[in-house]
Design a protein around this motif. Sequence first.
Motif, PDB file in Angstrom:
ATOM      1  N   LEU A  26      50.106  41.232  38.813  1.00  0.00           N
ATOM      2  CA  LEU A  26      49.720  42.015  37.640  1.00  0.00           C
ATOM      3  C   LEU A  26      48.613  42.998  38.003  1.00  0.00           C
ATOM      4  CD1 LEU A  26      49.444  39.247  34.870  1.00  0.00           C
ATOM      5  CD2 LEU A  26      51.436  40.645  35.447  1.00  0.00           C
ATOM      6  N   ARG A  27      48.629  44.139  37.342  1.00  0.00           N
ATOM      7  CA  ARG A  27      47.494  45.059  37.390  1.00  0.00           C
ATOM      8  C   ARG A  27      46.803  44.978  36.037  1.00  0.00           C
ATOM      9  NH1 ARG A  27      49.753  49.794  38.993  1.00  0.00           N
ATOM     10  NH2 ARG A  27      49.236  49.393  41.181  1.00  0.00           N
ATOM     11  N   LEU A  28      45.577  44.472  36.032  1.00  0.00           N
ATOM     12  CA  LEU A  28      44.852  44.241  34.786  1.00  0.00           C
ATOM     13  C   LEU A  28      43.789  45.308  34.572  1.00  0.00           C
ATOM     14  CD1 LEU A  28      44.063  40.404  34.990  1.00  0.00           C
ATOM     15  CD2 LEU A  28      46.080  41.494  33.989  1.00  0.00           C
ATOM     16  N   GLY A  29      43.644  45.721  33.319  1.00  0.00           N
ATOM     17  CA  GLY A  29      42.444  46.412  32.885  1.00  0.00           C
ATOM     18  C   GLY A  29      41.565  45.340  32.263  1.00  0.00           C
ATOM     19  N   TYR A  30      40.387  45.100  32.830  1.00  0.00           N
ATOM     20  CA  TYR A  30      39.592  43.936  32.426  1.00  0.00           C
ATOM     21  C   TYR A  30      38.149  44.342  32.168  1.00  0.00           C
ATOM     22  CZ  TYR A  30      37.829  39.138  32.427  1.00  0.00           C
ATOM     23  OH  TYR A  30      37.256  37.939  32.072  1.00  0.00           O
ATOM     24  N   ALA A  31      37.585  43.809  31.077  1.00  0.00           N
ATOM     25  CA  ALA A  31      36.187  44.060  30.737  1.00  0.00           C
ATOM     26  C   ALA A  31      35.377  42.794  30.976  1.00  0.00           C
ATOM     27  CB  ALA A  31      36.069  44.500  29.280  1.00  0.00           C
ATOM     28  N   ASP A  32      34.296  42.897  31.729  1.00  0.00           N
ATOM     29  CA  ASP A  32      33.477  41.715  31.999  1.00  0.00           C
ATOM     30  C   ASP A  32      32.594  41.391  30.801  1.00  0.00           C
ATOM     31  OD1 ASP A  32      31.299  43.424  32.051  1.00  0.00           O
ATOM     32  OD2 ASP A  32      31.107  43.417  34.235  1.00  0.00           O
ATOM     33  N   ARG A  33      31.705  40.413  30.957  1.00  0.00           N
ATOM     34  CA  ARG A  33      30.901  39.955  29.815  1.00  0.00           C
ATOM     35  C   ARG A  33      29.955  41.032  29.297  1.00  0.00           C
ATOM     36  NH1 ARG A  33      27.606  35.051  32.274  1.00  0.00           N
ATOM     37  NH2 ARG A  33      29.664  34.663  33.131  1.00  0.00           N
TER      38      ARG A  33
ATOM     39  N   SER B 135      37.136  47.371  34.550  1.00  0.00           N
ATOM     40  CA  SER B 135      37.591  47.565  35.926  1.00  0.00           C
ATOM     41  C   SER B 135      39.090  47.348  35.967  1.00  0.00           C
ATOM     42  CB  SER B 135      36.894  46.582  36.884  1.00  0.00           C
ATOM     43  OG  SER B 135      37.225  45.247  36.547  1.00  0.00           O
ATOM     44  N   SER B 136      39.713  47.835  37.041  1.00  0.00           N
ATOM     45  CA  SER B 136      41.147  47.635  37.251  1.00  0.00           C
ATOM     46  C   SER B 136      41.315  46.654  38.396  1.00  0.00           C
ATOM     47  CB  SER B 136      41.825  48.970  37.566  1.00  0.00           C
ATOM     48  OG  SER B 136      43.205  48.780  37.810  1.00  0.00           O
ATOM     49  N   ARG B 137      42.126  45.625  38.192  1.00  0.00           N
ATOM     50  CA  ARG B 137      42.313  44.592  39.214  1.00  0.00           C
ATOM     51  C   ARG B 137      43.793  44.337  39.435  1.00  0.00           C
ATOM     52  NH1 ARG B 137      37.674  41.046  39.163  1.00  0.00           N
ATOM     53  NH2 ARG B 137      36.009  42.086  38.000  1.00  0.00           N
ATOM     54  N   GLU B 138      44.181  44.180  40.683  1.00  0.00           N
ATOM     55  CA  GLU B 138      45.494  43.620  41.003  1.00  0.00           C
ATOM     56  C   GLU B 138      45.287  42.140  41.278  1.00  0.00           C
ATOM     57  OE1 GLU B 138      47.816  45.510  43.993  1.00  0.00           O
ATOM     58  OE2 GLU B 138      47.905  47.430  42.916  1.00  0.00           O
ATOM     59  N   VAL B 139      46.027  41.296  40.550  1.00  0.00           N
ATOM     60  CA  VAL B 139      45.805  39.851  40.651  1.00  0.00           C
ATOM     61  C   VAL B 139      47.133  39.124  40.826  1.00  0.00           C
ATOM     62  CG1 VAL B 139      43.761  40.052  39.179  1.00  0.00           C
ATOM     63  CG2 VAL B 139      45.942  39.390  38.165  1.00  0.00           C
ATOM     64  N   GLU B 140      47.038  37.954  41.462  1.00  0.00           N
ATOM     65  CA  GLU B 140      48.199  37.084  41.635  1.00  0.00           C
ATOM     66  C   GLU B 140      48.019  35.875  40.707  1.00  0.00           C
ATOM     67  OE1 GLU B 140      48.810  36.178  45.811  1.00  0.00           O
ATOM     68  OE2 GLU B 140      47.779  38.047  46.351  1.00  0.00           O
ATOM     69  N   PRO B 141      48.744  35.819  39.575  1.00  0.00           N
ATOM     70  CA  PRO B 141      48.577  34.711  38.625  1.00  0.00           C
ATOM     71  C   PRO B 141      48.908  33.359  39.265  1.00  0.00           C
ATOM     72  CG  PRO B 141      49.791  36.523  37.629  1.00  0.00           C
ATOM     73  CD  PRO B 141      49.715  36.806  39.097  1.00  0.00           C
TER      74      PRO B 141
ATOM     75  N   ARG C 181      38.327  41.233  44.696  1.00  0.00           N
ATOM     76  CA  ARG C 181      37.253  40.347  45.170  1.00  0.00           C
ATOM     77  C   ARG C 181      37.685  39.454  46.325  1.00  0.00           C
ATOM     78  NH1 ARG C 181      33.683  43.537  42.987  1.00  0.00           N
ATOM     79  NH2 ARG C 181      33.573  43.438  40.699  1.00  0.00           N
ATOM     80  N   ASN C 182      38.994  39.495  46.635  1.00  0.00           N
ATOM     81  CA  ASN C 182      39.550  38.675  47.720  1.00  0.00           C
ATOM     82  C   ASN C 182      39.204  37.194  47.538  1.00  0.00           C
ATOM     83  OD1 ASN C 182      41.075  38.291  50.069  1.00  0.00           O
ATOM     84  ND2 ASN C 182      39.243  38.302  51.362  1.00  0.00           N
ATOM     85  N   GLY C 183      39.458  36.709  46.338  1.00  0.00           N
ATOM     86  CA  GLY C 183      39.188  35.311  46.053  1.00  0.00           C
ATOM     87  C   GLY C 183      39.684  34.931  44.676  1.00  0.00           C
ATOM     88  N   PRO C 184      39.663  33.626  44.351  1.00  0.00           N
ATOM     89  CA  PRO C 184      40.129  33.183  43.027  1.00  0.00           C
ATOM     90  C   PRO C 184      39.132  33.567  41.941  1.00  0.00           C
ATOM     91  CG  PRO C 184      39.244  31.336  44.281  1.00  0.00           C
ATOM     92  CD  PRO C 184      39.231  32.507  45.208  1.00  0.00           C
ATOM     93  N   ARG C 185      39.654  33.960  40.806  1.00  0.00           N
ATOM     94  CA  ARG C 185      38.821  34.323  39.666  1.00  0.00           C
ATOM     95  C   ARG C 185      39.465  33.827  38.379  1.00  0.00           C
ATOM     96  NH1 ARG C 185      35.922  35.218  43.263  1.00  0.00           N
ATOM     97  NH2 ARG C 185      34.475  36.971  43.594  1.00  0.00           N
TER      98      ARG C 185
END
Length: 230
Positions: A150-157, A162-168, A187-191
């Motif tokens: 997925l490519r997410l548009g994500y807002a932090d706290r 930011s735009s992120r490519e993530v593997e669900p 971030r090259n890590g789990p989030r």
Amino acid sequence: MNRTARLYALVEELRAVSPRPRSARWLAARFEVSTRTVERDIVALQGAGVPIWAEPGRTGGYVVDRSHTLPPVNLTAAEAVAMAVALHRLAGTPFAAAGGTALRKLLAVLPAADAADARLLAGRVLLIGTGPATSLPAVVADAVSARRVLRLGYADRCGVASSREVEPLGYLGNSRHWYLLAWCRLRNGPRCFRTDRICDVEVLPERVTRELSPADLDVPPERVHRLALV
């Protein structure tokens, strides 16, 4: 025969002869109603998730997928209402829509008298509020089973987008929110991505091959309860 009983009987009639079809005219004669009434009943059952389709042609009619329907279910009225209460708490989770469909399927195959008792009892149950009702795009709800990047548009706290490519990889739920567990390529890590902070989402063609491991959870193991189907 009232409509609830007729809907149940229609499903059972189609189950009994599956995979052979029954025409609307045959069903109308069987239940002593008009063909138009049968057609409306079929549409209602399809809307409730019962897998019925029409086969065209002179010998065609309605067919139910027997492998995806249930025989008569011996749920009590209290058991059916308990399921409805539990499903009410699924609001805002990745499983809300699927839970509602499952309940409608169960009600469709309950004996008419039991279904009527369940609806009577449900009318006496009052609920204030729901579960952690966070907004959840449908593609996010399906992300883990779909196994697509997925490519997410994500807002932090702080509201910074930011735009992120993530593997669900999975879901994490607590008493307040639901999170998408994913491998973040930025971030090259789990989030953990809080579902109500996902602004937009795009499904990419690349498939996810990574699996969820205990190391991906930044939570003490004793606090995590894995869902088990028994």
